[in-house]
Scaffold this motif. Structure first.
Motif, PDB file in Angstrom:
ATOM      1  N   GLN A   1       0.844  -1.193   0.000  1.00 54.09           N
ATOM      2  CA  GLN A   1       0.000   0.000   0.000  1.00 54.09           C
ATOM      3  C   GLN A   1       0.877   1.240   0.000  1.00 54.09           C
ATOM      4  OE1 GLN A   1      -3.197  -0.452  -0.176  1.00 54.09           O
ATOM      5  NE2 GLN A   1      -4.116   1.535   0.194  1.00 54.09           N
ATOM      6  N   VAL A   2       0.458   2.278  -0.735  1.00 55.62           N
ATOM      7  CA  VAL A   2       1.181   3.531  -0.766  1.00 55.62           C
ATOM      8  C   VAL A   2       0.175   4.665  -0.765  1.00 55.62           C
ATOM      9  CG1 VAL A   2       1.313   3.617  -3.297  1.00 55.62           C
ATOM     10  CG2 VAL A   2       3.005   4.826  -1.923  1.00 55.62           C
ATOM     11  N   GLN A   3       0.516   5.728  -0.078  1.00 56.84           N
ATOM     12  CA  GLN A   3      -0.320   6.923  -0.045  1.00 56.84           C
ATOM     13  C   GLN A   3       0.396   8.031  -0.809  1.00 56.84           C
ATOM     14  OE1 GLN A   3       0.491   5.303   3.138  1.00 56.84           O
ATOM     15  NE2 GLN A   3      -1.240   4.021   2.560  1.00 56.84           N
ATOM     16  N   LEU A   4      -0.363   8.749  -1.631  1.00 53.41           N
ATOM     17  CA  LEU A   4       0.188   9.817  -2.461  1.00 53.41           C
ATOM     18  C   LEU A   4      -0.473  11.143  -2.095  1.00 53.41           C
ATOM     19  CD1 LEU A   4       0.014   7.956  -5.907  1.00 53.41           C
ATOM     20  CD2 LEU A   4       1.952   8.068  -4.333  1.00 53.41           C
ATOM     21  N   VAL A   5       0.336  12.167  -1.880  1.00 54.75           N
ATOM     22  CA  VAL A   5      -0.190  13.479  -1.529  1.00 54.75           C
ATOM     23  C   VAL A   5       0.432  14.521  -2.451  1.00 54.75           C
ATOM     24  CG1 VAL A   5      -0.437  15.225   0.251  1.00 54.75           C
ATOM     25  CG2 VAL A   5      -0.512  12.800   0.878  1.00 54.75           C
ATOM     26  N   GLU A   6      -0.423  15.189  -3.230  1.00 63.07           N
ATOM     27  CA  GLU A   6       0.047  16.229  -4.151  1.00 63.07           C
ATOM     28  C   GLU A   6       0.032  17.593  -3.475  1.00 63.07           C
ATOM     29  OE1 GLU A   6      -2.818  13.593  -6.705  1.00 63.07           O
ATOM     30  OE2 GLU A   6      -2.731  14.417  -4.691  1.00 63.07           O
ATOM     31  N   SER A   7       0.851  18.482  -3.987  1.00 64.40           N
ATOM     32  CA  SER A   7       0.849  19.878  -3.572  1.00 64.40           C
ATOM     33  C   SER A   7       1.420  20.709  -4.708  1.00 64.40           C
ATOM     34  CB  SER A   7       1.676  20.076  -2.300  1.00 64.40           C
ATOM     35  OG  SER A   7       3.024  19.733  -2.529  1.00 64.40           O
ATOM     36  N   GLY A   8       1.241  22.032  -4.590  1.00 62.82           N
ATOM     37  CA  GLY A   8       1.833  22.928  -5.573  1.00 62.82           C
ATOM     38  C   GLY A   8       0.869  23.525  -6.564  1.00 62.82           C
TER      39      GLY A   8
ATOM     40  N   TYR B   1      -3.786  14.887 -10.784  1.00 64.16           N
ATOM     41  CA  TYR B   1      -3.665  13.747  -9.886  1.00 64.16           C
ATOM     42  C   TYR B   1      -2.328  13.055 -10.075  1.00 64.16           C
ATOM     43  CZ  TYR B   1      -8.739  14.158  -9.431  1.00 64.16           C
ATOM     44  OH  TYR B   1     -10.011  14.614  -9.182  1.00 64.16           O
ATOM     45  N   CYS B   2      -1.711  12.725  -8.984  1.00 68.22           N
ATOM     46  CA  CYS B   2      -0.525  11.880  -8.986  1.00 68.22           C
ATOM     47  C   CYS B   2      -0.979  10.416  -9.018  1.00 68.22           C
ATOM     48  CB  CYS B   2       0.276  12.170  -7.718  1.00 68.22           C
ATOM     49  SG  CYS B   2       1.768  11.199  -7.530  1.00 68.22           S
ATOM     50  N   ALA B   3      -0.196   9.573  -9.674  1.00 65.56           N
ATOM     51  CA  ALA B   3      -0.567   8.174  -9.802  1.00 65.56           C
ATOM     52  C   ALA B   3       0.670   7.290  -9.747  1.00 65.56           C
ATOM     53  CB  ALA B   3      -1.297   7.943 -11.126  1.00 65.56           C
ATOM     54  N   ALA B   4       0.476   6.047  -9.329  1.00 65.64           N
ATOM     55  CA  ALA B   4       1.585   5.106  -9.229  1.00 65.64           C
ATOM     56  C   ALA B   4       1.196   3.766  -9.837  1.00 65.64           C
ATOM     57  CB  ALA B   4       1.994   4.919  -7.777  1.00 65.64           C
TER      58      ALA B   4
ATOM     59  N   LEU C   1       5.071   2.841 -18.855  1.00 68.88           N
ATOM     60  CA  LEU C   1       4.314   2.569 -20.072  1.00 68.88           C
ATOM     61  C   LEU C   1       2.879   2.164 -19.732  1.00 68.88           C
ATOM     62  CD1 LEU C   1       4.579   2.430 -23.135  1.00 68.88           C
ATOM     63  CD2 LEU C   1       5.198   0.016 -22.892  1.00 68.88           C
ATOM     64  N   LEU C   2       2.725   1.375 -18.685  1.00 61.31           N
ATOM     65  CA  LEU C   2       1.376   1.001 -18.256  1.00 61.31           C
ATOM     66  C   LEU C   2       0.610   2.211 -17.732  1.00 61.31           C
ATOM     67  CD1 LEU C   2       2.024  -2.434 -16.522  1.00 61.31           C
ATOM     68  CD2 LEU C   2       0.913  -2.023 -18.706  1.00 61.31           C
ATOM     69  N   LEU C   3       1.310   3.104 -17.044  1.00 57.00           N
ATOM     70  CA  LEU C   3       0.653   4.333 -16.591  1.00 57.00           C
ATOM     71  C   LEU C   3       0.149   5.127 -17.780  1.00 57.00           C
ATOM     72  CD1 LEU C   3       2.836   5.721 -13.675  1.00 57.00           C
ATOM     73  CD2 LEU C   3       0.410   5.173 -13.584  1.00 57.00           C
ATOM     74  N   ARG C   4       0.961   5.227 -18.808  1.00 54.62           N
ATOM     75  CA  ARG C   4       0.544   5.948 -20.003  1.00 54.62           C
ATOM     76  C   ARG C   4      -0.727   5.341 -20.580  1.00 54.62           C
ATOM     77  NH1 ARG C   4       4.299   6.467 -25.316  1.00 54.62           N
ATOM     78  NH2 ARG C   4       3.548   4.338 -25.601  1.00 54.62           N
ATOM     79  N   GLY C   5      -0.862   4.039 -20.422  1.00 59.55           N
ATOM     80  CA  GLY C   5      -2.058   3.366 -20.905  1.00 59.55           C
ATOM     81  C   GLY C   5      -3.232   3.434 -19.951  1.00 59.55           C
ATOM     82  N   GLY C   6      -3.047   4.122 -18.813  1.00 60.29           N
ATOM     83  CA  GLY C   6      -4.154   4.296 -17.879  1.00 60.29           C
ATOM     84  C   GLY C   6      -4.242   3.266 -16.784  1.00 60.29           C
ATOM     85  N   SER C   7      -3.217   2.413 -16.654  1.00 60.07           N
ATOM     86  CA  SER C   7      -3.226   1.393 -15.609  1.00 60.07           C
ATOM     87  C   SER C   7      -2.617   1.975 -14.339  1.00 60.07           C
ATOM     88  CB  SER C   7      -2.424   0.170 -16.059  1.00 60.07           C
ATOM     89  OG  SER C   7      -2.376  -0.796 -15.031  1.00 60.07           O
TER      90      SER C   7
ATOM     91  N   ASP D   1      -2.343   1.880 -10.069  1.00 56.12           N
ATOM     92  CA  ASP D   1      -2.543   1.118  -8.840  1.00 56.12           C
ATOM     93  C   ASP D   1      -2.959   2.017  -7.679  1.00 56.12           C
ATOM     94  OD1 ASP D   1       0.271  -0.876  -9.810  1.00 56.12           O
ATOM     95  OD2 ASP D   1      -1.841  -1.395  -9.960  1.00 56.12           O
ATOM     96  N   TYR D   2      -2.438   3.232  -7.641  1.00 53.70           N
ATOM     97  CA  TYR D   2      -2.748   4.161  -6.561  1.00 53.70           C
ATOM     98  C   TYR D   2      -2.905   5.570  -7.119  1.00 53.70           C
ATOM     99  CZ  TYR D   2      -0.971   0.320  -3.741  1.00 53.70           C
ATOM    100  OH  TYR D   2      -0.765  -0.913  -3.186  1.00 53.70           O
ATOM    101  N   TRP D   3      -3.856   6.306  -6.494  1.00 53.44           N
ATOM    102  CA  TRP D   3      -4.128   7.694  -6.867  1.00 53.44           C
ATOM    103  C   TRP D   3      -3.890   8.607  -5.673  1.00 53.44           C
ATOM    104  CZ3 TRP D   3      -5.127   9.111 -11.778  1.00 53.44           C
ATOM    105  CH2 TRP D   3      -5.695   8.191 -12.651  1.00 53.44           C
ATOM    106  N   GLY D   4      -3.473   9.846  -5.984  1.00 53.25           N
ATOM    107  CA  GLY D   4      -3.501  10.893  -4.986  1.00 53.25           C
ATOM    108  C   GLY D   4      -4.862  11.539  -4.954  1.00 53.25           C
ATOM    109  N   GLN D   5      -5.025  12.541  -4.087  1.00 56.99           N
ATOM    110  CA  GLN D   5      -6.339  13.172  -3.922  1.00 56.99           C
ATOM    111  C   GLN D   5      -6.578  14.296  -4.914  1.00 56.99           C
ATOM    112  OE1 GLN D   5      -3.732  14.076  -2.245  1.00 56.99           O
ATOM    113  NE2 GLN D   5      -3.808  16.310  -2.157  1.00 56.99           N
ATOM    114  N   GLY D   6      -5.514  14.754  -5.570  1.00 58.08           N
ATOM    115  CA  GLY D   6      -5.646  15.797  -6.585  1.00 58.08           C
ATOM    116  C   GLY D   6      -5.335  17.186  -6.059  1.00 58.08           C
ATOM    117  N   THR D   7      -4.854  18.038  -6.963  1.00 54.51           N
ATOM    118  CA  THR D   7      -4.593  19.435  -6.648  1.00 54.51           C
ATOM    119  C   THR D   7      -5.055  20.289  -7.821  1.00 54.51           C
ATOM    120  OG1 THR D   7      -2.893  21.020  -5.906  1.00 54.51           O
ATOM    121  CG2 THR D   7      -2.209  19.393  -7.530  1.00 54.51           C
ATOM    122  N   GLN D   8      -5.714  21.400  -7.507  1.00 52.96           N
ATOM    123  CA  GLN D   8      -6.318  22.234  -8.554  1.00 52.96           C
ATOM    124  C   GLN D   8      -5.268  23.146  -9.185  1.00 52.96           C
ATOM    125  OE1 GLN D   8      -9.711  22.461  -9.692  1.00 52.96           O
ATOM    126  NE2 GLN D   8      -8.731  23.738 -11.266  1.00 52.96           N
ATOM    127  N   VAL D   9      -5.261  23.183 -10.496  1.00 50.83           N
ATOM    128  CA  VAL D   9      -4.448  24.132 -11.261  1.00 50.83           C
ATOM    129  C   VAL D   9      -5.397  24.960 -12.123  1.00 50.83           C
ATOM    130  CG1 VAL D   9      -2.728  24.393 -13.087  1.00 50.83           C
ATOM    131  CG2 VAL D   9      -2.390  22.692 -11.282  1.00 50.83           C
TER     132      VAL D   9
END
Length: 124
Positions: free
Chosen positions: A1-8, A95-98, A104-110, A112-120
């Motif tokens: 398990q991993v937790q992702l937190v975006e900022s900025g 959103y940050c993703a892992a 390459l799998l990320l590019r394809g939309g696969s 495993d974990y998402w962050g909560q998102g940050t507004q730009v």
């Protein structure tokens, strides 16, 4: 398990720059390929950029290629998205993703974990 937190995230004028950060906690950061997605109001979430576990390879969508740069610091458990020459159409929640296998799998939309998102928000 991993937790992702975006900022900025934040509000910036067109032509400006922002740097997003994604800090990971939990399992060893270096085993994950990291990526960024975004979702604008009324639109589907879309791939933006990804970076391999060793940072040897990066991937970008055509919409951001040449303007955005993704990087990572495995010693700090952090991934980055440097966004330059921002345009109003870049306005979205980012959103940050892992992925445990590859960028390459990320590019394809696969993902495993998402962050909560940050507004730009980019104003014209």
């Amino acid at each position: 398990q991993v937790q992702l937190v975006e900022s900025g995230g934040g509000l910036v004028q067109a032509g400006g720059s922002l740097r997003l950060s994604c800090v990971a906690s939990g399992r060893t950061f270096g085993v994950y390929a990291m990526g960024w997605f975004r979702q604008a109001p009324g639109k589907e979430r879309e791939f933006v950029a990804a970076i391999a576990r060793s940072a040897s390879t990066t991937y970008y969508s055509d919409a951001v290629k040449g303007r955005f740069t993704t990087s990572r610091d495995n010693a700090k458990n952090t991934a980055y998205l440097q966004m330059n020459n921002l345009k109003p159409e870049d306005t979205a929640v980012y959103y940050c993703a892992a992925n445990q296998q590859s960028g390459l799998l990320l590019r394809g939309g696969s993902v495993d974990y998402w962050g909560q998102g940050t507004q730009v928000t980019v104003s014209s």
